[in-house]
Design a protein around this motif. Structure first.
Motif, short mmCIF file in Angstrom:
data_model
loop_
_atom_site.label_atom_id
_atom_site.label_comp_id
_atom_site.label_asym_id
_atom_site.label_seq_id
_atom_site.Cartn_x
_atom_site.Cartn_y
_atom_site.Cartn_z
N VAL A 1 36.11 19.75 -13.68
CA VAL A 1 35.88 20.31 -15.01
C VAL A 1 36.94 21.37 -15.27
O VAL A 1 37.20 22.22 -14.41
N ALA A 2 37.57 21.27 -16.43
CA ALA A 2 38.60 22.23 -16.81
C ALA A 2 38.35 22.69 -18.23
O ALA A 2 37.60 22.05 -18.98
N VAL A 3 38.94 23.83 -18.58
CA VAL A 3 38.83 24.34 -19.94
C VAL A 3 40.25 24.62 -20.43
O VAL A 3 41.03 25.25 -19.73
N ALA A 4 40.57 24.10 -21.61
CA ALA A 4 41.88 24.36 -22.21
C ALA A 4 41.69 24.75 -23.66
O ALA A 4 41.07 24.01 -24.42
N ASN A 5 42.20 25.91 -24.04
CA ASN A 5 42.06 26.41 -25.43
C ASN A 5 40.61 26.37 -25.89
O ASN A 5 40.33 25.96 -27.01
N GLY A 6 39.70 26.76 -25.02
CA GLY A 6 38.28 26.81 -25.40
C GLY A 6 37.61 25.45 -25.45
O GLY A 6 36.44 25.35 -25.82
N LYS A 7 38.33 24.39 -25.10
CA LYS A 7 37.75 23.04 -25.12
C LYS A 7 37.44 22.61 -23.69
O LYS A 7 38.24 22.85 -22.79
N TYR A 8 36.30 21.95 -23.55
CA TYR A 8 35.94 21.42 -22.23
C TYR A 8 36.67 20.11 -21.96
O TYR A 8 36.73 19.24 -22.84
N LEU A 9 37.16 19.97 -20.76
CA LEU A 9 37.69 18.69 -20.30
C LEU A 9 36.87 18.29 -19.08
O LEU A 9 36.95 18.96 -18.04
N PHE A 10 36.06 17.26 -19.25
CA PHE A 10 35.27 16.78 -18.12
C PHE A 10 35.99 15.59 -17.52
O PHE A 10 36.14 14.56 -18.18
N GLY A 11 36.43 15.74 -16.29
CA GLY A 11 37.09 14.64 -15.60
C GLY A 11 36.10 13.99 -14.65
O GLY A 11 35.88 14.46 -13.54
N LEU A 12 35.46 12.92 -15.15
CA LEU A 12 34.46 12.24 -14.31
C LEU A 12 35.13 11.15 -13.51
O LEU A 12 36.12 10.55 -13.96
N SER A 13 34.58 10.89 -12.37
CA SER A 13 35.08 9.82 -11.51
C SER A 13 35.00 8.48 -12.24
O SER A 13 34.14 8.28 -13.09
N GLY A 14 35.88 7.57 -11.89
CA GLY A 14 35.81 6.23 -12.48
C GLY A 14 34.70 5.39 -11.88
O GLY A 14 34.22 4.43 -12.49
#
Ligand code: AMP
Ligand code: MG
Length: 414
Positions: free
Chosen positions: A291-304
């Protein structure tokens, strides 16, 4: 060289995700559209409920003092002077020895203070007799007995379920202030992916994660934006992720977060200058969940891997969304149940097993690998087995997270 990642406990990962939630703001919706939303204003009783003393039965309203001394041998007679149903108000003031025929929900006529049920009378049309005395307020539904004017009834942050809607309607909320829904995007990464409608060809599989997550969002009342599928190509994927992150509050990607030669999400986060909250969780499946945050937006990197992807959504994305909406209950509801079969496989990490829960026992839902699809379909719950060196025997009480229950829990109970 393979990058070394330090796993963090699941509870800590959930905590880190939730901390980053930014409030989405509110909007007004029609009451009829409010089911499933998160209430964004407290509801106070603006009047008493019921708003007047009323009859809870079909019967006769009388003055209780006129029934004193009534018995089987000494029946008391009342003259019936009026007849009202719910919604009507009697214009009469009841005097000694008089009664008004009254239906459930109608306000007690002036002078009366009790109601005799039909079954407790002998009815001759113009008059009735009764065989027992009644007390003041006997069989009367009292003004304010349910809710009193000024009472705090429902807190802001509550999930709006059908009962909530009933209260809102009672107090005249034709419109309700609710939390805005997040704009959520889904991007499925993987050169091997085919669209649902495409025929299978060697080396390829159909994209099941994208539609699955869309449905997990739908279960929360959220329609997503889909960014389709992207091949494992750093520049092309970066461009899509960058644009998607600008257009959404939350971008969920599936695949490409591991340490394989074609896993480009870590590099994409770096290029975006994103703050990576974690990239390894002490759990199975889904340890690579990022899980990352960029410019106040969540980026959820879920496994494939489908089971890992599914679990990652329920454990991390769901509470983050609920927190953004100001919900008071962020977590999956939790219970305990008897494990119905041995689970031999030991694991150093906490294991989440797709399972079928029937209210008493819980049974692993078949093929139990992170790449399983079938067990997601067969399960309605997740068994949580703490990490350790031993397996678990049938009959052991285990923790269970319930899926698809409309209202969650207000604590992370594990
Ligand atoms: P990855 O996380 O990209 O390493 O993918 C792990 C496994 O999940 C691989 O076997 C992929 O083929 C499979 N996979 C990745 N994305 C999807 C998807 N959208 N639907 C179904 N399976 C997927
Ligand atoms: Mg991949």
């Amino acid at each position: 060289m393979v990058e070394h990642r330090k796993p963090i406990p699941v509870a800590e990962a959930v905590e880190r995700v939730i901390k980053k939630a930014q409030a989405l703001g509110t909007e007004r919706v029609a009451l009829g559209d409010s089911y499933g939303r998160i209430l964004a204003e407290p509801v106070k009783a603006s009047h008493d409920v019921p708003p007047f003393n009323r009859s809870p039965y079909d019967g006769f309203a009388i003055r209780s003092q006129d029934s004193a001394g009534a018995s089987g041998e000494n029946r008391k007679r009342f003259e019936v002077i009026d007849h009202i149903g719910a919604g009507a108000v009697s214009g009469k003031t009841v005097q000694e020895g008089e009664a008004v025929r009254i239906m459930t929900g109608a306000p007690l006529p002036a002078g009366t203070d009790s109601v005799v049920m039909f079954e407790q009378t002998v009815d001759s049309g113009s008059s009735i007799t009764i065989r027992k005395p009644f007390e003041a307020l006997e069989n009367v539904s009292l003004q304010g007995e349910d809710m009193q004017k000024g009472d705090a009834i429902i807190e802001s942050g509550s999930f709006i379920h059908p009962g909530t809607v009933a209260v809102l309607a009672t107090f005249g909320y034709a419109e309700v202030i609710v939390a805005r829904l997040p704009v959520v995007g889904i991007l499925s990464t993987g050169t091997e992916l085919l669209d649902v409608s495409e025929p299978l060809v060697p080396g390829k599989i159909r994209n099941s994660n994208g539609p699955m997550i869309a449905a997990q969002l739908m279960r929360m009342g959220i329609r997503c934006r889909t960014y389709g599928m992207s091949a494992d190509d750093l520049d092309a994927s970066f461009a899509v992720v960058k644009q998607a992150a600008e257009e959404t509050d939350i971008l969920i990607t599936t695949g490409g977060v591991s340490v394989g030669d074609f896993d480009f999400l870590p590099a994409i986060y770096e290029r975006l200058g994103a703050d990576v909250l974690f990239n390894k969780v002490a759990m199975r499946p889904g340890s690579v969940t990022t899980v990352a945050v960029a410019n106040g937006k969540y980026l959820f990197g879920l496994s494939g891997n489908p089971s890992a992807c599914f679990t990652g959504f329920e454990l991390f994305v769901r509470p983050a969304i609920l927190k953004m909406m100001g919900a008071d209950k962020l977590y999956l509801p939790h219970t305990q149940a008897v494990l119905a079969e041995d689970f031999e496989k030991p694991n150093p990490f906490t294991r989440f097993i797709r399972a079928a829960y029937d209210g008493a026992s819980v049974q692993p839902a078949g093929f139990n690998m992170s790449n399983a699809v079938s067990s997601i379909a067969r399960g309605n719950a997740l068994i949580v087995l703490p990490g350790g060196t031993r397996g678990y025997q049938a009959g052991t009480m285990v923790d269970v997270l319930l899926l698809g229950v409309e209202e969650g829990s207000n604590e992370w109970a594990l």
